[in-house]
Design a protein around this motif. Sequence first.
Motif, PDB file in Angstrom:
ATOM      1  N   PRO A   1      -0.683 -14.073  -5.783  1.00 27.34           N
ATOM      2  CA  PRO A   1      -1.941 -13.423  -5.409  1.00 27.34           C
ATOM      3  C   PRO A   1      -1.741 -12.501  -4.212  1.00 27.34           C
ATOM      4  O   PRO A   1      -1.035 -12.834  -3.264  1.00 27.34           O
ATOM      5  N   GLU A   2      -2.384 -11.333  -4.265  1.00 25.90           N
ATOM      6  CA  GLU A   2      -2.269 -10.337  -3.200  1.00 25.90           C
ATOM      7  C   GLU A   2      -3.631 -10.111  -2.551  1.00 25.90           C
ATOM      8  O   GLU A   2      -4.667 -10.221  -3.208  1.00 25.90           O
ATOM      9  N   ARG A   3      -3.616  -9.734  -1.287  1.00 29.04           N
ATOM     10  CA  ARG A   3      -4.850  -9.483  -0.536  1.00 29.04           C
ATOM     11  C   ARG A   3      -5.075  -7.984  -0.409  1.00 29.04           C
ATOM     12  O   ARG A   3      -4.176  -7.240   0.021  1.00 29.04           O
ATOM     13  N   PHE A   4      -6.279  -7.550  -0.761  1.00 32.39           N
ATOM     14  CA  PHE A   4      -6.584  -6.119  -0.760  1.00 32.39           C
ATOM     15  C   PHE A   4      -6.410  -5.512   0.632  1.00 32.39           C
ATOM     16  O   PHE A   4      -5.884  -4.400   0.773  1.00 32.39           O
ATOM     17  N   GLN A   5      -6.845  -6.226   1.670  1.00 36.37           N
ATOM     18  CA  GLN A   5      -6.799  -5.673   3.022  1.00 36.37           C
ATOM     19  C   GLN A   5      -5.365  -5.464   3.515  1.00 36.37           C
ATOM     20  O   GLN A   5      -5.145  -4.714   4.462  1.00 36.37           O
ATOM     21  N   ASP A   6      -4.400  -6.111   2.873  1.00 32.60           N
ATOM     22  CA  ASP A   6      -2.995  -5.946   3.255  1.00 32.60           C
ATOM     23  C   ASP A   6      -2.295  -4.860   2.441  1.00 32.60           C
ATOM     24  O   ASP A   6      -1.147  -4.518   2.708  1.00 32.60           O
ATOM     25  N   TRP A   7      -3.001  -4.325   1.461  1.00 34.49           N
ATOM     26  CA  TRP A   7      -2.418  -3.286   0.616  1.00 34.49           C
ATOM     27  C   TRP A   7      -2.390  -1.959   1.361  1.00 34.49           C
ATOM     28  O   TRP A   7      -3.358  -1.569   2.026  1.00 34.49           O
ATOM     29  N   VAL A   8      -1.284  -1.245   1.236  1.00 33.21           N
ATOM     30  CA  VAL A   8      -1.146   0.090   1.817  1.00 33.21           C
ATOM     31  C   VAL A   8      -1.155   1.104   0.671  1.00 33.21           C
ATOM     32  O   VAL A   8      -0.149   1.265  -0.027  1.00 33.21           O
ATOM     33  N   PRO A   9      -2.290   1.786   0.423  1.00 31.47           N
ATOM     34  CA  PRO A   9      -2.337   2.770  -0.661  1.00 31.47           C
ATOM     35  C   PRO A   9      -1.262   3.839  -0.471  1.00 31.47           C
ATOM     36  O   PRO A   9      -1.060   4.348   0.630  1.00 31.47           O
ATOM     37  N   GLY A  10      -0.587   4.163  -1.530  1.00 32.97           N
ATOM     38  CA  GLY A  10       0.475   5.160  -1.464  1.00 32.97           C
ATOM     39  C   GLY A  10       1.847   4.575  -1.207  1.00 32.97           C
ATOM     40  O   GLY A  10       2.855   5.281  -1.340  1.00 32.97           O
TER      41      GLY A  10
END
Length: 287
Positions: free
Chosen positions: A147-156
């Motif tokens: 599972p991944e957390r959206f707030q930790d995602w770096v777009p690009g």
Amino acid sequence: MSADPRLRSRLQAQQPAAVPPPPPPPPVDPQPMGLDGASDAVGQPAVDVVSDDKFKLKFCTVCASNQNRSMEAHLQLASAHLPTISFGTGSLVRLPGPTVSTPNVYQFNSTTYKTIHQELTNQNEHLYMQNGLLNMLGRNLNIKGYPERFQDWVPGKPRLEHAEDQGAAGTEAGVVDVVITCEERCFDAVLDDLHNKGGKLNRPVHVINVDIRDNHEEALVGGRAIRDLALRLNDAADKERETHGEGGWASGSGAARQGFDERVPDILAEWQENWPNMPALWSLAWF
């Protein structure tokens, strides 16, 4: 419909995530389309799988813990051959435990679905088989690793380490065209996070909430509804590109992209007529 999130001044405080009701075992081979009367709906996409020679929008599905609703939607979109990634917005991954007051809690981005599955099997295999958690986790571990957390995602940021995930093809660059959340608080969390990240890529993204109760039956129906919506959006984007050409699309600009962006609210409204039990919200944001 929501306004541009850049104009929103509020920043809602995140409430502790409630422990979701456990899902029962899912069907082995659910049919994603043609149930609940959807196959006869006006405006229904002609196909439920996008061929590899066709244009494909990139999607992201989001729920609280990246376990039930977002993963069912992830599976449905990937099964339609649409590029898909998924996330949760909670501070931790929370799953039902032996009692309501003692949930099983895990870290995002590091604890694998396989590890969680094994831990719950060792803890009480009968309980977690009976309440459907082991079946859900078995589905999840066949979709992606953890599972991944959206707030930790770096777009690009390239997602090359996710090459084995279902729906990974097309998401390698770490950008999507549409984010679909499964609960209003997740919708708010996504918009707030995108606002905080500042839109450094200056790339538009449609954020849509499809309200789905957190149990397996609702998640299964919701996944079908999200698949229907995604196919409608993809069909519209493909037609706009055929009409206006693909110039500027990759950077989020150009006549085709503008035409698609303008059509999204109407597509959502048409879709809502056929899925009236799934209230939807929409907003435009930026990566």
